[in-house]
Write a protein that holds these residues in place. Sequence first.
Motif, mmCIF file in Angstrom:
data_model
loop_
_atom_site.group_PDB
_atom_site.id
_atom_site.type_symbol
_atom_site.label_atom_id
_atom_site.label_comp_id
_atom_site.label_asym_id
_atom_site.label_seq_id
_atom_site.Cartn_x
_atom_site.Cartn_y
_atom_site.Cartn_z
ATOM 1 N N ARG A 155 25.254 51.450 49.588
ATOM 2 C CA ARG A 155 25.989 50.640 48.631
ATOM 3 C C ARG A 155 27.489 50.700 48.915
ATOM 4 O O ARG A 155 28.205 49.728 48.722
ATOM 5 N N GLU A 194 30.807 40.899 51.857
ATOM 6 C CA GLU A 194 29.911 39.973 51.177
ATOM 7 C C GLU A 194 28.453 40.443 51.153
ATOM 8 O O GLU A 194 27.765 40.290 50.150
ATOM 9 N N ILE A 223 23.889 43.841 45.791
ATOM 10 C CA ILE A 223 23.945 44.173 44.360
ATOM 11 C C ILE A 223 23.203 43.115 43.548
ATOM 12 O O ILE A 223 22.417 43.436 42.657
ATOM 13 N N GLU A 224 23.449 41.835 43.878
ATOM 14 C CA GLU A 224 22.727 40.780 43.158
ATOM 15 C C GLU A 224 21.222 40.957 43.318
ATOM 16 O O GLU A 224 20.453 40.717 42.393
ATOM 17 N N SER A 237 29.014 47.065 38.815
ATOM 18 C CA SER A 237 30.259 46.424 39.218
ATOM 19 C C SER A 237 30.150 45.955 40.663
ATOM 20 O O SER A 237 29.877 46.743 41.558
ATOM 21 N N LYS A 238 30.396 44.644 40.856
ATOM 22 C CA LYS A 238 30.344 44.138 42.226
ATOM 23 C C LYS A 238 31.652 44.422 42.951
ATOM 24 O O LYS A 238 31.738 44.308 44.164
ATOM 25 N N LYS A 239 32.700 44.746 42.181
ATOM 26 C CA LYS A 239 34.008 44.956 42.796
ATOM 27 C C LYS A 239 34.202 46.383 43.284
ATOM 28 O O LYS A 239 35.112 46.669 44.051
ATOM 29 N N GLN A 243 27.844 42.637 48.271
ATOM 30 C CA GLN A 243 27.772 41.928 46.991
ATOM 31 C C GLN A 243 26.410 41.257 46.824
ATOM 32 O O GLN A 243 25.861 41.215 45.734
ATOM 33 N N HIS A 244 25.866 40.759 47.929
ATOM 34 C CA HIS A 244 24.527 40.167 47.851
ATOM 35 C C HIS A 244 23.468 41.219 47.553
ATOM 36 O O HIS A 244 22.533 40.977 46.803
ATOM 37 N N ARG A 253 19.655 43.767 41.123
ATOM 38 C CA ARG A 253 19.704 43.525 39.677
ATOM 39 C C ARG A 253 18.486 42.783 39.137
ATOM 40 O O ARG A 253 18.246 42.771 37.940
#
Lengths: 88, 589
Positions: free
Chosen positions: B110, B568, B574-575, B496-498, B571-572, B578
């Motif tokens: 991560r 990027e 993480i999506e 948090s994606k950031k 971030q994908h 979820r």
Amino acid sequence: MSLSKEDAARAYWRENLRFMMILLVIWFSVSFGAGILFVDLLNNIQFFGFPLGFWFAQQGAIYAFVVLIFVYVWKMNKLDRKYDLHEE
Amino acid sequence: MDTQTLIYLFVGATFALYIGIAIWSRAGSTSEYYVASKGIHPIANGMATGADWMSAASFISMAGIIAFAGYDGSVYLMGWTGGYVLLAMCLAPYLRKFGKFTVPDFVGERYYSQTARVVAVICVIFISFTYVAGQMRGVGIVFSRYLEVDIATGVIIGMAIVFFYAVLGGMKGITYTQVAQYCVMMFAYMVPAIYISIMITGNPIPQLGFGSEVIGTGQSVIERLDGIGAELGFGAYTDGSKSTIDVFFITMALMVGTAGLPHVIVRFFTTPTVRDARKSAGYALFFIAILYTTAPAVAAFARTNLLNTVVDAQYEQVPEWLSTWENAGLIAWQDKNNDGVIQYGPGAPFVGNPTFTGERGVSGERLLSNAPTDAATELYVDRDIMVLANPEIAGLPGWVIALIAAGGLAAALSTAAGLLLVISTSVSHDLLKSNMAPNISEKNELLAARVAAGVAVAIAGLFGIYPPGFVAQVVAFAFGLAAASFFPVIVMGIFSKKMNKEGAIAGMLVGLTFTFSYIVFFKFISPELNTAEHWWLGVSPEGIGTLGMVFNFIAAVTVASFTKAPPEHIQHMIEDIRVPRGAGAAIDH
């Protein structure tokens, strides 16, 4: 469901977060609230032979935790289906 | 059959059962060894998690601690159960969707960083060893009390059993053994609890008997404890002596620490689906709650019994169980005013643990060489006796005593095995496969895992035989460090994606350094300052992990806002974790 997959995932996540926050507020209230911060106040009330605050700290909070998780499981299963994100 | 034969029989039979399960379920692949091929049914996983979680301390010591601490004991009851709510809602389903084997796996991927992975591995190993040392000690103590062997022999027998099923069976073997161990320990805990509840209140359900009337007095159990306690100068049972802020912080540190303990988290990697991971957390807490709601009742009954028996009693007329446990060294009486009557009140009767001279006094008590204190109290009672002596106090037959011995061993062995597996996985998977030797074959990785488990068992055994003086002091460490490191990092990684690599590493380091320094300072450097007036904000070292967690969050968010967002593909990812099914929003890009 006419949403695109991306929108569905986003809406799913928003509902999940809102629902989780509600449950965590209850989690905090039964333990840190009733069992710790307001324990002296609640101890003035008798509940099945216990002072109420003490009962929350040694019994009630634990029962509430178990119920909270099962409510979460049930609601999330429904949410998974609503947005068609459930597992096969 | 006499009690001793029954104990050998029960302990022998349960050990044979564990070994049989290990042979039946031995692991053939790394996936079986690390996460039981993700094929564990949620109810079985819930029981295994319960056994994994409830250690020798929960089984033997917790009720005793509560009996003496009254309301203050609530920190353990709420702290060691409330964490499962956080696990179920904030961690378990997402880590299961992530789908790898270990906590350092998640942290490393991560946060796209080998540094983060290595920091995580070091924390895992440190936390797990701290914890396992206490378990092996527990095994040794149960053996020495019930089987009349010395502690070292007890530890070696325990090591051999754990070695056999942890090394052979891996997660699969451990899981099914833990299911059996859960049943053994719960049966052993509930039988005496139900009997003693009937004996004192006439109500067979301890959780209800706890609030009922003591037979023949017209007062409830709690009213009596509050009343007699106050008379003797102990203060009311339902009032604590800890400050509200400290109770708050300790409870929070234990809850968040529970949710961050690697041997608990890893259990949720073993379920077949995300839905099962959520359900598993519910079953786990349900199975744990049975013991955790019974323990405070047992505590109150045992305390009632103790006070009824000893207060102002003629020593020569006390019931037999008291002298049995005096002979075992867990009770001691120093007749300071030579009146032959037991005076019992707050404070310690004498300095240090009892040292018996081997002679008997006027009333027949074992004489002590300890220097008496100024306190009026004359009685020393070891906290563990509250559970161990229950069957005798309640006048139960020998097989119940044998059951307690088998239950105590089940509790200690199941927790030790879970921890040892986490240590061996960290070495073979996180250090070797993911870091130092990425080209290692599956067969060699499995071999490495087994060797690491073997070495870890040996080290844990040494800790059990030669306990470093700090074992009792460091339990606060395991929870504090888990609360200050893993919990915030994993939660931010999901929600948090950031949050980026720099933020996560900064957060872990700040949280760990702060918590570690605070505990080391008060426990080891200046233990004489370890009192409420010197604590920062009135928070004891047991509760400091909560502040460590807050600092972790602050440091991570601050650093992340000045550094560049994660790439990027992260971030994908993480999506993807979820949502329970498919690749989530990422798939449409």
